[in-house]
Design an enzyme around this catalytic site. Structure first.
Site, PDB file in Angstrom:
ATOM      1  N   HIS A  10       0.826  -1.213   0.000  1.00 54.58           N
ATOM      2  CA  HIS A  10       0.000   0.000   0.000  1.00 54.58           C
ATOM      3  C   HIS A  10       0.866   1.273   0.000  1.00 54.58           C
ATOM      4  O   HIS A  10       2.025   1.216  -0.362  1.00 54.58           O
ATOM      5  CB  HIS A  10      -1.002  -0.056   1.162  1.00 54.58           C
ATOM      6  CG  HIS A  10      -1.700  -1.378   1.214  1.00 54.58           C
ATOM      7  ND1 HIS A  10      -2.756  -1.708   0.405  1.00 54.58           N
ATOM      8  CD2 HIS A  10      -1.432  -2.507   1.942  1.00 54.58           C
ATOM      9  CE1 HIS A  10      -3.131  -2.954   0.639  1.00 54.58           C
ATOM     10  NE2 HIS A  10      -2.342  -3.459   1.562  1.00 54.58           N
ATOM     11  N   GLU A 141       1.782 -11.546   6.178  1.00 55.87           N
ATOM     12  CA  GLU A 141       0.711 -10.782   6.843  1.00 55.87           C
ATOM     13  C   GLU A 141       1.038 -10.775   8.332  1.00 55.87           C
ATOM     14  O   GLU A 141       0.918 -11.801   9.009  1.00 55.87           O
ATOM     15  CB  GLU A 141      -0.651 -11.430   6.601  1.00 55.87           C
ATOM     16  CG  GLU A 141      -1.132 -11.368   5.154  1.00 55.87           C
ATOM     17  CD  GLU A 141      -1.792 -10.044   4.782  1.00 55.87           C
ATOM     18  OE1 GLU A 141      -1.801  -9.103   5.618  1.00 55.87           O
ATOM     19  OE2 GLU A 141      -2.321  -9.941   3.649  1.00 55.87           O
TER      20      GLU A 141
HETATM   21 ZN   LIG Z   1      -2.219  -5.297   2.604  1.00 54.96          ZN
END
Ligand SMILES: [Zn+2]
Length: 251
Positions: A10, A141
């Site tokens: 991002h 993650e």
């Molecule tokens: Zn992400």
């Protein structure tokens, strides 16, 4: 030379997942930057590049295009999870096989060893970063931003450091990276056959405000007063010790 491309997920107008006052794009940049800096400063024969180094929007295609054009040996994409859950998991492209799965096994083991997160396992997914990269790629993650316990951990610099260290340890093992040899300039202020004399000198140095300790080596008790990776810092310490009346020298 091993070329590792690090992709902080991002950025810019795309904050990624948000929760508990945090934005994914900021945490991914912190983790990725630390991975780059640790690998660059502590390991040999590794070249590093990032998809972004600031808070900028970079499209997914531009990220994989950059890694492919550079000819990276490995792509590591860093993300923070959301959607109701807790802990760490990582992804490779479905049925990709070795060596990518070997790298996943190693990095997964090192991250879960280094980080206090629930282990959600090794997974596969058809993500752009994994599909469109021409080299082995892994997407991690690192906790759930919408879980208050995970989010609280992600606000701590020491926790970010442990996530980065886990990735670094995994990358170093996966690619056989060797640690840089760091020269230490050690300072000695005396050497005695009698331990009491060494202890006494160390005590004097401590009273004078120096950190000193006694080391038994080759049948002598040596009094050390500092170790520096930078020679000029060591020389300055010798000057301070000399000014305080100690016979200091760099080993
Ligand atoms: Zn992400």
């Amino acid at each position: 030379m091993v070329k590792i491309f690090i992709d902080p997920g991002h950025g810019g107008s795309d904050p990624g997942a948000v929760g508990n006052g945090l934005q994914e794009k900021n945490i991914t940049l912190q983790i990725a930057t630390r991975i780059r800096d640790i690998l660059g400063s502590e390991y040999e024969n590794v070249e590093l590049r990032m998809s972004r180094t600031g808070d900028s929007a970079v499209s997914l295609s531009n990220r994989t295009n950059a890694a492919n054009a550079w000819g990276a040996d490995f792509l590591l994409s860093i993300h923070i999870n959301a959607g109701g859950g807790t802990g760490y998991e990582d992804y490779v492209y479905p049925n990709v096989g070795a060596p990518t799965t070997t790298y996943q096994n190693i990095i997964h083991e090192e991250v879960t060893k280094s980080v206090d997160f629930a282990n959600r396992g090794k997974k596969q997914a058809n993500f752009h970063m994994l599909r469109e990269s021409a080299m082995p790629a892994l997407l991690t993650e690192n906790g759930f931003i919408d879980n208050s316990s995970d989010a609280a951990k992600l606000t701590q610099p020491s926790f970010i450091e442990s996530i980065a260290r886990g990735h670094v340890n995994g990358l170093a093992r996966a690619f056989g990276l060797k640690k840089k040899q760091i020269t230490l300039y050690r300072i000695q202020i005396g050497a005695f056959s009698d331990k009491e004399n060494a202890d006494s000198l160390a005590a004097q140095a401590k009273i004078a405000g120096f950190e000193a300790f006694v080391l038994a080596e080759n049948g002598l008790y040596k009094v050390r007063a500092g170790a520096f990776s930078n020679r000029s810092n060591a020389e300055q310490q010798v000057q301070r010790l000399t000014a305080a009346g100690f016979e200091a020298f760099i080993l």
